[in-house]
Design a protein around this motif. Structure first.
Motif, PDB file in Angstrom:
ATOM      1  N   SER A   1      -5.539   3.159   0.507  1.00 40.20           N
ATOM      2  CA  SER A   1      -4.308   3.864  -0.175  1.00 40.20           C
ATOM      3  C   SER A   1      -4.219   3.460  -1.736  1.00 40.20           C
ATOM      4  CB  SER A   1      -3.233   3.176   0.530  1.00 40.20           C
ATOM      5  OG  SER A   1      -1.922   3.593  -0.261  1.00 40.20           O
ATOM      6  N   LEU A   2      -4.821   4.624  -2.318  1.00 44.12           N
ATOM      7  CA  LEU A   2      -4.821   4.617  -3.588  1.00 44.12           C
ATOM      8  C   LEU A   2      -3.687   4.933  -4.600  1.00 44.12           C
ATOM      9  CD1 LEU A   2      -8.483   6.489  -3.671  1.00 44.12           C
ATOM     10  CD2 LEU A   2      -7.876   3.983  -3.349  1.00 44.12           C
ATOM     11  N   CYS A   3      -3.301   4.042  -5.338  1.00 42.32           N
ATOM     12  CA  CYS A   3      -1.946   4.235  -5.977  1.00 42.32           C
ATOM     13  C   CYS A   3      -2.117   3.553  -7.432  1.00 42.32           C
ATOM     14  CB  CYS A   3      -0.640   3.555  -5.231  1.00 42.32           C
ATOM     15  SG  CYS A   3      -0.865   1.778  -5.405  1.00 42.32           S
ATOM     16  N   THR A   4      -1.269   3.846  -8.144  1.00 37.67           N
ATOM     17  CA  THR A   4      -1.383   3.395  -9.733  1.00 37.67           C
ATOM     18  C   THR A   4      -0.712   2.061 -10.101  1.00 37.67           C
ATOM     19  OG1 THR A   4       0.759   4.753 -10.147  1.00 37.67           O
ATOM     20  CG2 THR A   4      -1.354   5.614 -10.870  1.00 37.67           C
ATOM     21  N   LEU A   5      -1.042   1.585 -10.926  1.00 40.07           N
ATOM     22  CA  LEU A   5      -1.307  -0.095 -11.183  1.00 40.07           C
ATOM     23  C   LEU A   5       0.172  -0.728 -11.055  1.00 40.07           C
ATOM     24  CD1 LEU A   5      -3.652  -0.397 -14.085  1.00 40.07           C
ATOM     25  CD2 LEU A   5      -3.783  -1.551 -11.824  1.00 40.07           C
ATOM     26  N   GLU A   6       1.253   0.050 -11.404  1.00 38.11           N
ATOM     27  CA  GLU A   6       2.560  -0.609 -11.388  1.00 38.11           C
ATOM     28  C   GLU A   6       3.134  -0.771 -10.061  1.00 38.11           C
ATOM     29  OE1 GLU A   6       1.808   2.661 -12.134  1.00 38.11           O
ATOM     30  OE2 GLU A   6       3.322   4.161 -11.426  1.00 38.11           O
ATOM     31  N   PHE A   7       2.238  -0.507  -8.833  1.00 43.35           N
ATOM     32  CA  PHE A   7       2.450  -0.894  -7.517  1.00 43.35           C
ATOM     33  C   PHE A   7       1.811  -2.242  -6.892  1.00 43.35           C
ATOM     34  CE2 PHE A   7       3.815   3.432  -7.723  1.00 43.35           C
ATOM     35  CZ  PHE A   7       4.885   3.588  -7.236  1.00 43.35           C
ATOM     36  N   LYS A   8       1.015  -2.708  -8.114  1.00 44.29           N
ATOM     37  CA  LYS A   8       0.359  -4.035  -7.782  1.00 44.29           C
ATOM     38  C   LYS A   8       1.280  -4.947  -7.136  1.00 44.29           C
ATOM     39  CE  LYS A   8      -3.256  -6.621  -9.839  1.00 44.29           C
ATOM     40  NZ  LYS A   8      -4.571  -5.741 -10.273  1.00 44.29           N
ATOM     41  N   ASP A   9       2.092  -5.341  -7.687  1.00 41.31           N
ATOM     42  CA  ASP A   9       3.164  -6.224  -6.771  1.00 41.31           C
ATOM     43  C   ASP A   9       3.783  -5.809  -5.550  1.00 41.31           C
ATOM     44  OD1 ASP A   9       2.780  -8.119  -8.834  1.00 41.31           O
ATOM     45  OD2 ASP A   9       4.709  -7.448  -9.814  1.00 41.31           O
ATOM     46  N   ASN A  10       3.450  -4.578  -5.438  1.00 43.35           N
ATOM     47  CA  ASN A  10       4.089  -4.094  -3.921  1.00 43.35           C
ATOM     48  C   ASN A  10       3.059  -4.059  -2.850  1.00 43.35           C
ATOM     49  OD1 ASN A  10       5.143  -2.490  -6.342  1.00 43.35           O
ATOM     50  ND2 ASN A  10       6.679  -1.850  -4.540  1.00 43.35           N
ATOM     51  N   ARG A  11       1.665  -4.645  -3.217  1.00 37.12           N
ATOM     52  CA  ARG A  11       0.855  -4.800  -2.410  1.00 37.12           C
ATOM     53  C   ARG A  11       1.071  -5.729  -1.377  1.00 37.12           C
ATOM     54  NH1 ARG A  11      -4.901  -6.916  -3.864  1.00 37.12           N
ATOM     55  NH2 ARG A  11      -4.576  -5.428  -5.812  1.00 37.12           N
ATOM     56  N   GLU A  12       1.585  -6.716  -1.776  1.00 32.22           N
ATOM     57  CA  GLU A  12       1.946  -7.926  -0.545  1.00 32.22           C
ATOM     58  C   GLU A  12       2.999  -7.209   0.465  1.00 32.22           C
ATOM     59  OE1 GLU A  12       3.022 -11.352  -3.140  1.00 32.22           O
ATOM     60  OE2 GLU A  12       2.546 -12.718  -1.399  1.00 32.22           O
TER      61      GLU A  12
ATOM     62  N   PHE B   1      -0.197  -2.894  13.110  1.00 41.67           N
ATOM     63  CA  PHE B   1      -1.097  -1.875  13.279  1.00 41.67           C
ATOM     64  C   PHE B   1      -2.586  -2.565  13.237  1.00 41.67           C
ATOM     65  CE2 PHE B   1       2.219   0.992  11.601  1.00 41.67           C
ATOM     66  CZ  PHE B   1       1.902   2.048  12.407  1.00 41.67           C
ATOM     67  N   GLU B   2      -3.289  -2.112  13.998  1.00 40.67           N
ATOM     68  CA  GLU B   2      -4.844  -2.775  13.813  1.00 40.67           C
ATOM     69  C   GLU B   2      -5.642  -2.065  12.690  1.00 40.67           C
ATOM     70  OE1 GLU B   2      -6.807  -3.164  17.668  1.00 40.67           O
ATOM     71  OE2 GLU B   2      -4.988  -4.229  18.382  1.00 40.67           O
ATOM     72  N   ASN B   3      -6.474  -2.816  12.288  1.00 39.87           N
ATOM     73  CA  ASN B   3      -7.294  -2.306  11.062  1.00 39.87           C
ATOM     74  C   ASN B   3      -6.605  -1.332  10.086  1.00 39.87           C
ATOM     75  OD1 ASN B   3      -9.668  -3.306  11.815  1.00 39.87           O
ATOM     76  ND2 ASN B   3     -10.449  -1.651  13.089  1.00 39.87           N
ATOM     77  N   PRO B   4      -5.243  -2.000   9.708  1.00 38.70           N
ATOM     78  CA  PRO B   4      -4.635  -1.255   8.948  1.00 38.70           C
ATOM     79  C   PRO B   4      -5.112  -0.813   7.508  1.00 38.70           C
ATOM     80  CG  PRO B   4      -3.780  -3.677   8.576  1.00 38.70           C
ATOM     81  CD  PRO B   4      -4.849  -3.578   9.615  1.00 38.70           C
ATOM     82  N   PRO B   5      -4.557   0.133   6.856  1.00 37.42           N
ATOM     83  CA  PRO B   5      -5.149   0.659   5.636  1.00 37.42           C
ATOM     84  C   PRO B   5      -4.817  -0.485   4.470  1.00 37.42           C
ATOM     85  CG  PRO B   5      -3.034   1.632   6.170  1.00 37.42           C
ATOM     86  CD  PRO B   5      -3.485   1.039   7.380  1.00 37.42           C
ATOM     87  N   THR B   6      -5.359  -0.577   3.587  1.00 32.42           N
ATOM     88  CA  THR B   6      -4.968  -1.370   2.261  1.00 32.42           C
ATOM     89  C   THR B   6      -4.960  -0.795   1.000  1.00 32.42           C
ATOM     90  OG1 THR B   6      -7.411  -1.886   1.757  1.00 32.42           O
ATOM     91  CG2 THR B   6      -6.407  -3.336   3.464  1.00 32.42           C
TER      92      THR B   6
END
Ligand code: ATP
Ligand code: MG
Length: 591
Positions: A257-268, A279-284
């Motif tokens: 899931s490609l997104c812009t840097l301002e979403f870095k903290d949302n990765r968690e 979900f199994e083998n979920p996207p990252t």
């Protein structure tokens, strides 16, 4: 490898040639050269090699249909669709339409058109609003697992109680409701029993988490009476970005899931949600730098203001950095794709000089479009020794770089011509090699002429030049090889077509339009001269029968596009796509 050696040669040249005074970071340090893989493609290549996801690479482009796409989106489109194509994967177009207040089908249509125009076709067309039922099921699942609760605090209270980076948040008084109570309330929210703002569903994670986003993030809010452009008023609870985004990716089987840097903290929270939902083998998620272009703004919210406040004529105004604006201006999709490839994908934010984009546009048009002669500021020239009458036809090359393949055309020449007023000076400085009293200049594809007399009106304005021509100096004549220092374009006065020419320039005066004094905003940085209209320019008559939407190089002037909507059979309108060189760089150099 050093950072410098990563810079492609074109970019290095551009970076030197087009440096402007303020210190701008060029997209160099993290930009891979075109032939080696960027960091995202490296990861995808590894996914393929190791079979990490157990499925082919799957990406998506997820616009919210609340405005037209801009150049930043183009970067994301080229990346997502490009990866799918290069690695035999898929790329969905997913409308991230979870906010009923701002979205519209008009934007959906424009987005589809723009993606296709850029040259990409999606594998599936999906809508996050089709996942509302599925997301609701996941909400109930989280509640059942004790991982979510209904909070009655106002959004304001929730914000205050979230704490700060240095202090823990205060748990909501509703945090420890029972699963049964939460389920009843959640069902009541969905059924429209509670007014907007009276309750929200929150994840139950950790009110002292070092990542503020993880302090019980909001998942669902009530919009009981809002009208959603696809779901009407039937659906009452709408997901927040974090709740909708990762789970939509997971539902579609996206891998990266490609997104812009301002979403870095949302990765968690992304990872937390797809895991808790089972979900199994979920996207990252992988973040990359947002594109910021000098002298413009790449934000739908700001672009919408330009449209709504009438600073531009619409989303497709040729000055707008939207895909629709670029298309209307005459830029070809090839140029935008080349540009995206040139800037590459970086891990750090960087502003990109507009000169890099303009270079891509010129580069694309140079080999593609025919040359014609046009005069933007017509000044009448009478050749006093040329016979009266119909004149003659001269042979002109269509493409100077490839004459045999693309051939020549015949352009009319006669006793009365127009040249550009800027190509004449009554009192020229030393290095002026164009026309001046007593001096000679060559007319492109034609004769050498000499200025004998300058005619002025009562106010002293130059209205006409009387010149003589040397009949032996045209191609094939006895004097054809005679050298003069300057060659200028011209059109035959009785044959030329009158046309309107629209000269577009940068929309903003400042490289960073937000860089304005306290108390002002980006609107105050608008360039008042971003559009100059020339109502009566002259172009050679050969273009008369070309379809509107044709592109040309007006020799010595720039690249032009016959305006697809405003041209009429009686009067062509031309948009300047881009000049022949960067006139701003010259001004900076001059100081
Ligand atoms: P804006 O701030 O202009 O509204 P956005 O990110 O809210 O932009 P979306 O419609 O949500 O707009 O974006 C769709 C996709 O395009 C997202 O994946 C987003 O990361 C990407 N995108 C948006 N702007 C840029 C940009 N300037 N550079 C690169 N990618 C971008
Ligand atoms: Mg957005």
């Amino acid at each position: 490898m050093t950072e410098a050696s990563l810079v492609s040669r074109t970019e290095a040249c551009l970076a030197v040639r087009f440096r402007h005074p303020s210190s701008v970071i060029r997209p160099v340090s993290d930009t891979a050269p075109t032939r080696s893989l960027d960091f995202i493609r490296e990861m995808v290549a590894e996914d393929v090699a190791t079979g990490r996801f157990g499925r082919a690479p799957a990406t998506r482009f997820p616009p919210e249909p609340n405005g037209f796409l801009h150049m930043g989106h183009a970067k994301s489109i080229c990346l997502n669709f490009g990866i799918a194509k290069e690695y035999g994967g898929s790329c969905n177009l997913r409308f991230d339409d979870t906010n009923p207040l701002t979205e519209d089908v008009r934007y959906v249509d424009s987005i589809k058109r723009d993606v296709q125009w850029l040259g990409f076709q999606w594998t599936n067309e999906y809508y996050a609003s089709d996942y509302f039922e599925k997301l609701y099921e996941i909400a109930e699942l989280l509640v059942t697992k004790g991982k979510a609760y209904v909070d009655d605090q106002t959004e304001e209270q929730i914000r205050t109680n979230r704490g700060t980076v240095t202090s823990a948040g205060t748990p909501s008084p509703w945090r420890d409701r029972s699963v049964e109570e939460n389920l009843t309330l959640l069902r009541g929210m969905k059924a429209g029993e509670f007014p907007d703002g009276s309750k929200v569903l929150r994840a139950k994670i950790d009110m002292a988490h070092p990542n503020m986003i993880m302090r019980d993030p909001l998942l669902l809010r009530i919009r009981r009476d809002a009208h959603h452009y696809r779901r009407g008023t039937e659906w009452k609870i709408f997901p927040f970005y974090d709740f909708a985004h990762g789970l939509s990716d997971a539902i579609e089987g996206i891998t990266r899931s490609l997104c812009t840097l301002e979403f870095k903290d949302n990765r968690e929270i992304y990872d937390w949600l797809v895991r808790e939902a089972g979900f199994e083998n979920p996207p990252t998620q992988i973040e990359f730098a947002r594109l910021e272009l000098d002298y413009t703004v790449l934000s739908k919210r700001k672009l919408l203001r330009l449209v709504n406040e009438g600073h531009v004529k619409g989303w497709d105004d040729p000055r707008m950095p939207t895909i629709a604006g670029m298309r209307r201006r005459g830029v070809r999709p090839e140029a935008i794709r080349d540009f995206a490839e040139t800037i590459g994908v970086a891990r750090k934010d960087a502003r990109v000089e507009i000169a890099i984009f303009e270079h891509a546009v010129r580069n694309d048009l140079n080999m593609e479009v025919p040359r014609v002669l046009a005069v933007l500021k017509p000044l009448k020239v009478v050749l006093t020794n040329y016979p009266e009458g119909p004149g003659e036809m001269l042979e002109a090359q269509n493409y100077p770089h490839d004459v045999p393949k693309t051939g020549t055309r015949q352009i009319p020449f006669s006793r009365e011509l127009y040249i550009d007023a800027d190509d004449f000076m009554e009192n020229p400085p030393k290095k002026f090699f164009r026309l001046s009293p007593g001096n000679e200049v060559r007319l492109r594809f034609g004769y050498i002429i000499k200025c004998e007399e300058v005619i002025k009106d009562a106010a002293g304005n130059i209205v006409e030049l009387r010149c003589t021509y040397d009949p032996e100096t045209k191609s094939g004549g006895a004097n054809a090889g005679k050298k003069v220092k300057g060659t200028i374009q011209w059109v035959s006065a009785p044959h030329a077509l009158s046309c309107e020419v629209r000269l577009y320039d940068r929309l903003f005066k400042l490289p960073d339009p937000d860089d304005v004094p306290e108390g002002q905003d980006f609107i105050s940085a608008l360039n008042p001269d971003s559009l100059v209209i020339i109502p009566d320019a002259k172009v050679e008559p050969t273009v008369a029968n070309d379809a509107v939407g044709s592109r040309y190089q007006f020799e010595r002037v720039g690249y032009f596009y016959s305006e697809p909507e405003d041209s009429t059979p009686g009067k062509l309108v031309f948009n300047r796509i881009v000049g022949l060189r960067d006139s701003w760089a010259k001004e900076v150099a001059k100081g």
